[in-house]
Write an enzyme that holds these catalytic residues in place. Structure first.
Site, PDB file in Angstrom:
ATOM      1  N   LEU A  29       0.826  -1.208   0.000  1.00 42.17           N
ATOM      2  CA  LEU A  29       0.000   0.000   0.000  1.00 42.17           C
ATOM      3  C   LEU A  29       0.860   1.258   0.000  1.00 42.17           C
ATOM      4  O   LEU A  29       0.656   2.177  -0.779  1.00 42.17           O
ATOM      5  CB  LEU A  29      -0.881   0.032   1.273  1.00 42.17           C
ATOM      6  N   THR A  30       1.828   1.294   0.936  1.00 39.78           N
ATOM      7  CA  THR A  30       2.594   2.518   1.197  1.00 39.78           C
ATOM      8  C   THR A  30       3.488   2.890   0.012  1.00 39.78           C
ATOM      9  O   THR A  30       4.095   2.024  -0.605  1.00 39.78           O
ATOM     10  CB  THR A  30       3.474   2.307   2.444  1.00 39.78           C
ATOM     11  N   GLU A  31       3.557   4.189  -0.246  1.00 44.72           N
ATOM     12  CA  GLU A  31       4.426   4.687  -1.320  1.00 44.72           C
ATOM     13  C   GLU A  31       5.473   5.635  -0.736  1.00 44.72           C
ATOM     14  O   GLU A  31       5.280   6.160   0.367  1.00 44.72           O
ATOM     15  CB  GLU A  31       3.579   5.426  -2.370  1.00 44.72           C
ATOM     16  N   SER A  86       0.056   7.386   5.010  1.00 44.98           N
ATOM     17  CA  SER A  86      -1.208   7.722   5.682  1.00 44.98           C
ATOM     18  C   SER A  86      -2.246   8.189   4.667  1.00 44.98           C
ATOM     19  O   SER A  86      -3.407   7.782   4.714  1.00 44.98           O
ATOM     20  CB  SER A  86      -0.985   8.833   6.715  1.00 44.98           C
ATOM     21  N   ILE A 102       7.709  -2.514   2.088  1.00 47.97           N
ATOM     22  CA  ILE A 102       6.859  -3.690   1.928  1.00 47.97           C
ATOM     23  C   ILE A 102       7.520  -4.896   2.611  1.00 47.97           C
ATOM     24  O   ILE A 102       8.569  -5.376   2.175  1.00 47.97           O
ATOM     25  CB  ILE A 102       6.547  -3.970   0.438  1.00 47.97           C
ATOM     26  N   GLN A 104       8.378  -0.255  46.667  1.00 45.19           N
ATOM     27  CA  GLN A 104       7.044   0.093  46.157  1.00 45.19           C
ATOM     28  C   GLN A 104       7.071   0.649  44.721  1.00 45.19           C
ATOM     29  O   GLN A 104       6.182   0.359  43.920  1.00 45.19           O
ATOM     30  CB  GLN A 104       6.380   1.109  47.088  1.00 45.19           C
ATOM     31  N   HIS A 148      14.997  -3.606  34.843  1.00 50.20           N
ATOM     32  CA  HIS A 148      16.278  -4.307  34.671  1.00 50.20           C
ATOM     33  C   HIS A 148      17.482  -3.403  34.940  1.00 50.20           C
ATOM     34  O   HIS A 148      18.628  -3.878  34.864  1.00 50.20           O
ATOM     35  CB  HIS A 148      16.399  -4.870  33.242  1.00 50.20           C
ATOM     36  N   GLU A 200       0.558  -0.400   9.722  1.00 47.51           N
ATOM     37  CA  GLU A 200      -0.869  -0.691   9.499  1.00 47.51           C
ATOM     38  C   GLU A 200      -1.746   0.528   9.790  1.00 47.51           C
ATOM     39  O   GLU A 200      -2.859   0.424  10.262  1.00 47.51           O
ATOM     40  CB  GLU A 200      -1.287  -1.878  10.389  1.00 47.51           C
ATOM     41  N   GLU A 212      -2.001   7.984  15.023  1.00 49.09           N
ATOM     42  CA  GLU A 212      -2.745   9.237  14.775  1.00 49.09           C
ATOM     43  C   GLU A 212      -3.906   8.936  13.811  1.00 49.09           C
ATOM     44  O   GLU A 212      -5.027   9.417  13.993  1.00 49.09           O
ATOM     45  CB  GLU A 212      -1.812  10.305  14.160  1.00 49.09           C
TER      46      GLU A 212
END
Ligand SMILES: Cc1cc2nc3c(=O)[nH]c(=O)nc-3n(C[C@H](O)[C@H](O)[C@H](O)COP(=O)(O)OP(=O)(O)OC[C@H]3O[C@@H](n4cnc5c(N)ncnc54)[C@H](O)[C@@H]3O)c2cc1C
Length: 385
Positions: free
Chosen positions: A125-127, A132, A157, A281, A340, A365, A369
């Site tokens: 999809l992405t170019e 977006s 991709i 705590q 850690h 995906e 936003e």
């Protein structure tokens, strides 16, 4: 842990994945990840265990599990290594699209191979100009008799170098307004007129490649259009992205769970001021917040999956799950580093990897936003005054 409404067979499937992850993946992941090696050995095992056929119908050799089960399997894989869950991500969306919208011929051509993993698919999809604002995309397929000629480029991709099938979203009617009415999903294999670039260097999600695709006069037949009816691609892909966003939420759950598990273990082993650190705590509170958010993220994800399985529109729910689970995974990964101490920053432990893998789920995906835009639009659409 809440299991959702899985059948006994589906629960068994999740247990199988869990075993595979604990016995095979977690013991070897650091070598593969640090050297950015394609995990051929794991992929072969995943093919054998049927993980590439999770969303393919049984009549085509698939396992055909519910979306809730698909999400749990994805989570377990990502608990071992997010890259393995990524290897079935776009592939499963394309399986779902072909199963749901494909012609009989398309199902027969692709689904058996996709189910056994001999054909692995990805979605494009992405170019380079933007991911977006998909309606501003520039990749086109132009009709030429019974064929379409594809020109343009896609970027980021996933799994592209190992893919035997690309589910490409592109413009098939340049005059359509709005632009999404002139888009199609084209099922194209590698071949003349399609160049897959070398893998793009990246922060995390290592082992599995992301590449640029250049289409330069790639020709496909009319039968390559999903459903063989042009200009339906936007609606098809938006439905597919509901599955994709649930999958990304589940990947985030896996990363979050792994980080939480490591933090809970370490907080009991490590002592300071004469007691295990979880008894301070501040550390105990961190663990409590991590576990609470993780549980909430899982419930949101299973809720979205069940909505999709009920045949209902699930874009808002999938968006909420993806938004919350990915932000939660990022927070838990950071807090696991805090727990850690200096070792959280060390390559000798896995928590630094979780911290590098988590941001992908925030961006991929559809960014978070964009998820908020989807959620807000649906909230208003579902609650008109
Ligand atoms: C490792 C990796 C793997 C990927 N795999 C795939 C894949 O397999 N297939 C595929 O098609 N794509 C893939 N992608 C691409 C990914 O989906 C896009 O990066 C993502 O959709 C964002 O697009 P962009 O990078 O062009 O950012 P842009 O669209 O340029 O966005 C930049 C910033 O602007 C914000 N923004 C843009 N528009 C709006 C708006 N309307 N409202 C609010 N904020 C906005 C975004 O949220 C973001 O913060 C992958 C990306 C990565 C990093």
């Amino acid at each position: 842990m809440p299991a959702g409404t899985l059948t006994a067979d589906e629960q068994q499937m999740v247990e199988l994945v869990s075993e595979f992850v604990d016995q095979r993946v977690r013991t070897r992941v650091r070598d593969y990840e640090q050297d950015d090696i394609y995990p051929e050995e794991f992929i072969e095992e995943m093919k054998r265990l049927g993980f590439f056929g999770l969303l393919a119908p049984a009549e085509y050799g698939g396992v055909d599990v519910s979306t809730a089960c698909f999400a749990r399997v994805t989570e377990e894989l990502a608990r071992g290594w997010m890259s393995l869950a990524g290897a079935i991500g776009g592939h499963s969306v394309i399986s779902y699209l072909i199963k749901t919208f494909g012609t009989d011929a398309q199902k027969q051509k692709y689904l058996p191979g996709m189910a056994d993993g001999s054909i692995r698919a990805t979605m494009a999809l992405t170019e380079p100009g933007g991911g977006s604002d998909l309606q501003a995309m520039r990749t086109t397929a132009t009709a030429d008799g019974d064929e379409w000629i594809i020109n343009g480029s896609k970027t980021w991709i996933s799994n592209a170098a190992h893919s035997g099938l690309f589910g490409l979203l592109c413009i098939t009617d340049r005059d359509a307004t709005p632009a999404h009415r002139g888009m199609s999903v084209i099922l194209t294999e590698p071949g003349d007129g399609l160049v897959v670039s070398k893998k793009l260097p990246k922060l995390g999600y290592r082992g599995v490649e992301a590449c640029e695709l250049v289409f330069d006069g790639r020709r496909v037949g009319n039968d390559a259009i999903l459903g063989e009816v042009p200009n339906k691609g936007w609606a098809h892909m938006m439905r597919g992205l509901e599955v994709g966003r649930i999958q990304v939420a589940a990947r985030a759950l896996g990363v979050g769970q792994a980080a939480l598990d490591d933090a809970v273990r370490y907080a009991q082993q490590r002592e300071s001021f004469g007691k295990p650190i979880w008894k301070h705590q501040s550390v105990g509170n961190l663990l409590a917040d991590m576990a609470t958010k993780q549980r909430a993220a899982r419930l949101l994800t299973l809720d979205a999956a069940e909505k999709l399985d009920a045949g209902e529109r699930a874009d808002m729910e999938a968006g909420m799950a993806k938004l919350f689970a990915s932000e939660t995974a990022m927070q838990i990964a950071l807090d696991a580093i805090r727990v850690h101490g200096g070792y959280g920053y060390s390559k000798e432990y896995d928590v630094e990897r979780y911290f590098r893998d988590a941001p992908l789920m925030i961006v991929g995906e559809g960014t978070n936003e964009i998820q908020r835009n989807v959620i807000a639009a649906q909230l208003i659409a579902r609650n008109p005054i």
